[in-house]
Design a protein around this motif. Structure first.
Motif, mmCIF file in Angstrom:
data_model
loop_
_atom_site.group_PDB
_atom_site.id
_atom_site.type_symbol
_atom_site.label_atom_id
_atom_site.label_comp_id
_atom_site.label_asym_id
_atom_site.label_seq_id
_atom_site.Cartn_x
_atom_site.Cartn_y
_atom_site.Cartn_z
ATOM 1 N N LEU A 1 22.937 0.364 31.938
ATOM 2 C CA LEU A 1 22.796 -0.092 33.329
ATOM 3 C C LEU A 1 22.535 1.102 34.230
ATOM 4 N N ALA B 1 27.920 -12.183 35.178
ATOM 5 C CA ALA B 1 26.765 -11.428 35.691
ATOM 6 C C ALA B 1 25.468 -12.132 35.336
ATOM 7 N N ARG B 2 24.523 -12.102 36.268
ATOM 8 C CA ARG B 2 23.196 -12.673 36.039
ATOM 9 C C ARG B 2 22.142 -11.674 36.507
ATOM 10 N N ALA B 3 21.241 -11.308 35.612
ATOM 11 C CA ALA B 3 20.164 -10.377 35.961
ATOM 12 C C ALA B 3 18.906 -11.181 36.287
ATOM 13 N N HIS B 4 18.180 -10.724 37.316
ATOM 14 C CA HIS B 4 16.969 -11.410 37.759
ATOM 15 C C HIS B 4 15.763 -10.477 37.614
ATOM 16 N N ILE C 1 29.875 -8.299 34.184
ATOM 17 C CA ILE C 1 29.372 -8.387 32.804
ATOM 18 C C ILE C 1 30.526 -8.656 31.849
ATOM 19 N N GLU D 1 19.066 -3.290 34.413
ATOM 20 C CA GLU D 1 19.138 -2.984 32.982
ATOM 21 C C GLU D 1 17.975 -2.076 32.603
ATOM 22 N N TYR E 1 20.737 -6.718 38.401
ATOM 23 C CA TYR E 1 22.014 -7.429 38.467
ATOM 24 C C TYR E 1 22.561 -7.534 39.882
ATOM 25 N N VAL F 1 29.298 -4.742 39.055
ATOM 26 C CA VAL F 1 28.413 -5.317 38.043
ATOM 27 C C VAL F 1 29.046 -5.198 36.659
#
Length: 308
Positions: free
Chosen positions: A104, A188-191, A183, A137, A148, A179
């Motif tokens: 990260l 956590a949600r990554a876009h 995780i 990421e 994130y 973050v």
């Protein structure tokens, strides 16, 4: 989570300290190898490496992250995640795959704006009103991975790159830990980064740092602030190089040709393509920094002399 922190300069320390104070386990740090510094050019540990040494934490210093010995040691440590802040080397896919939850990166811009090595400098140089930090990421592309979380910050009219970076480093440390917590909690949600709004921020060179006196006053001001403290904005007088600290545009000042100096009792002005700027700190080669008025008195600036 079990972590290995990757970073090198002082700007990484707020995040490193925040992680050490969190509920996560700091198993080791990864930093650039010791580098020569000072007049004696003796090898000096990076700020991140020195921080870890003082606390008895293992320090990994591979020449390159692709080194097989480093990757084998990273497998042995078995981190869940590797948080990164200004590490300073490209990480190959073979290393990216080792931690279960990836690498990260805390990047000091609102991605996809200002991907690259000098996001803060370019935000100041280009007159952005707002910037921020992003945790994303790491993947093989240059700062292209899914994001994130972000935070925003206003760029103040007198911010240098150093001022802004120091502020974002502190604010970003909290974002990075948040973050990591998310995780671990599975929330956590990554876009993916949007395709629009991409810009690049390569490292500023010495040529970038040379002041263009035929630019408008606002552009001269931005260039100097963007290059403070590094690489250091500069100009020349009588063939010798001078480094300049931040200046102040003078809205109602006298009309001066680009670069021409006007020495007054309490200020030193330099002409631009528009209104003049008032010089602040001046540093001649091999000399200590001094105020512009003290410098001008010592130089005995003559009428019509110009910075170039």
């Amino acid at each position: 989570m079990r972590l290995v922190f990757a970073g090198t300069p002082e700007v990484a320390l707020p995040s490193l300290e925040a992680i050490a104070a969190s509920g996560h386990e700091l198993a080791a740090v990864l930093t650039r190898p010791d580098a020569p510094a000072g007049r004696g050019r003796r090898l000096v540990r990076s700020p991140v490496g020195a921080w870890a040494d003082e606390r008895g934490i293992e320090v990994l210093t591979p020449e390159k992250p692709r080194d097989p010995e480093f990757q084998e040691r990273l497998r042995q440590i078995a981190p869940d995640c590797v948080p990164v802040v200004a590490y300073g080397a490209l990480v190959p896919p073979s290393a990216l795959e080792i931690p279960k939850r990836g690498w990260l990166n805390l990047h000091f811009s609102l991605l996809p704006a200002w991907r690259g090595a000098a996001p803060v400098q370019h935000a100041v140089l280009h007159g952005d009103a707002v910037t921020g930090a992003s945790v994303f990421e790491l993947e093989a592309g240059l700062d292209t991975g899914p994001v994130y979380g972000t935070l925003t910050d206003q760029i103040r009219f007198n911010d240098t790159s150093g001022d802004l970076l120091e502020r974002l480093a502190v604010e970003g440390a909290g974002l990075l830990v948040a973050v990591l917590d998310a995780i671990e909690a599975g929330t956590a949600r990554a876009h993916p980064q949007p395709a629009d709004g991409v810009s690049f921020a390569p490292k500023l060179t010495a040529d970038d740092a040379r002041i263009r006196w035929d630019d408008p006053a606002f552009a001269v001001d931005r260039r100097i602030r963007a290059c403070t403290p590094a690489p250091g904005a500069w100009t020349t007088l009588r063939g010798d190089r001078l480094k300049l600290g931040p200046v102040r545009p003078v809205a109602n000042g006298p009309s001066l040709p680009a670069g021409e100096l006007l020495v007054e009792r309490t200020q030193v002005l330099a002409g631009t393509a528009t209104t003049p700027v008032m010089l602040g700190e001046v540093r001649a080669a091999g000399k200590k920094p001094m105020s512009a008025t003290d410098w001008a008195r010592g130089m005995r600036i003559q009428a019509g002399e110009k910075l170039a």
